[in-house]
Design an enzyme around this catalytic site. Structure first.
Site, short mmCIF file in Angstrom:
data_model
loop_
_atom_site.label_atom_id
_atom_site.label_comp_id
_atom_site.label_asym_id
_atom_site.label_seq_id
_atom_site.Cartn_x
_atom_site.Cartn_y
_atom_site.Cartn_z
N THR A 52 0.84 -1.21 0.00
CA THR A 52 0.00 0.00 0.00
C THR A 52 0.88 1.26 0.00
OG1 THR A 52 -1.58 -1.24 1.34
CG2 THR A 52 -1.88 1.15 1.26
N HIS A 99 1.60 -10.10 -6.14
CA HIS A 99 2.18 -10.84 -5.01
C HIS A 99 2.81 -12.15 -5.49
CE1 HIS A 99 0.72 -8.10 -2.07
NE2 HIS A 99 -0.51 -8.53 -1.99
#
Ligand code: A3P
Length: 334
Positions: free
Chosen positions: A85, A141
């Site tokens: 983030t 990811h």
């Protein structure tokens, strides 16, 4: 509210041969791959050495078939809960610093998740990214070795974090996303799974090593960062990011304090207190919704001390030392 629909792979489009092949492969993989208990769903599947749930497994197959990378693409890669983030906000605001003023910024009204598309939740038909101007930013990811070969021409920014903080952050985050049909996952159970590597996108150590090794081979293509260095010396990292993304901070910008503006805008204190990040959900593709406030918890180094016993600490430190031995990766004991 967080939603995570079950994924059966039954929604095939009869007229797309490629997609039907993916559905068949997905179904076959779910039946044949080694399984483990999941954190969010009942099962994780070991695919080419990494643990994925049904949705991420399908997204990986889709990315391999449909994603057309460009050499100018810049991909933010991270293991879950390692600073994704924060990096999204930093990369976006660094790259677009001519486009928005710091007093009236896009990030004041939009969550950091909205700035960079997440490849791992792509569904069929895959989003058309061809109209996005260069450099296109993506996040993932997936471990380096799970990405299609065509992406080796892209630039990567990888952020890693102390595995003890990752484990705690991930356990708290996933507990909220966990299917209500399953019993809660205790910290002891999560710890055991983490140590065995059985955690979404894991094993953690092999994930980090996949990017670390690639960064040693091609330092001009992979910028390897650590959450802890970002906490301690954000200005050094922001300058590195700007250089790496091909938009170095000029002398004039230095004089105007642009680096400090970017750091303040993207700080945990600032972002977590913005109304836009306190309420509502972030949508990832068409399949996943996560409460925005779930991406901001404490944002500290060493919060694991409030959760893990001495014995747990020693076990993770031991695994980390053994796995990273000889790699040049050090300093994860903090
Ligand atoms: P904690 O749970 O330890 O607080 P990710 O973004 O990869 O999902 O990682 C989430 C972790 O980064 C959470 O850690 C979260 O609080 C922290 N985080 C989010 N925004 C941050 C920021 N701007 N600065 C520092 N840490 C941040």
């Amino acid at each position: 509210m967080s939603t995570f629909p079950s994924f059966t792979g039954s929604e095939c489009e009869e007229d797309d041969v490629e997609y039907n092949k993916i559905c068949d492969k997905h179904k076959h993989l779910l039946e044949t791959l080694p399984k483990s208990g999941g954190w969010m769903e009942q099962h994780l599947y070991n695919y080419n050495g990494f643990w994925l749930n049904q949705m991420f497994l399908k997204a990986n197959l889709l990315v391999h078939t449909y994603f057309k990378s460009e050499p100018t693409d810049i991909v933010l890669a991270s293991f879950m809960k390692s600073g994704n983030t924060w990096l999204k906000a930093l990369m976006f605001s660094t790259l677009n610093r001519d486009r928005y003023s710091f007093s009236n910024h896009y990030l004041h009204n939009n969550s950091p998740q909205s700035t960079i598309p997440f490849l791992d939740v792509e569904t069929y038909p895959m989003t058309d990214f061809t109209t996005v101007s260069a450099p296109r930013l993506f996040s993932t990811h997936f471990a380096r070795t799970l990405l299609p070969a065509c992406m080796s021409s892209c630039k990567f920014i990888y952020v890693c974090r102390n595995p003890k903080d990752v484990l705690v952050s991930k356990w708290l985050f996933m507990s909220k996303l966990r299917s209500k049909d399953l019993p809660p996952l205790s910290l002891d159970e999560a710890f055991e799974l983490f140590c065995l590597g059985a955690t979404e996108f894991g094993p953690f150590w092999e994930h980090v090593l996949s990017y670390w090794r690639a960064s040693l081979e091609s330092p001009d293509k992979i910028l390897f960062l650590r959450y802890e260095e970002l906490k301690k010396q954000p200005e050094v990292v922001v300058r590195k990011l700007a250089d790496f993304m091909g938009k170095p901070i000029s002398m004039e910008e230095e004089k105007k304090g642009v680096v400090g503006e970017i750091i303040n805008l993207c700080s945990f204190e600032n972002l977590s207190n913005l109304e836009v990040n306190k309420k509502g959900v972030d949508k990832f593709g068409r399949l996943l919704e996560v409460e925005k406030k779930g991406f901001f918890r404490k944002g500290e180094i060493g919060d694991w001390k409030n959760y893990l016993s001495e014995e747990m600490k020693d076990r993770i430190d031991g695994i980390t030392e053994q796995k990273f031995q000889g790699s040049g990766l050090i300093g994860f004991g903090e």
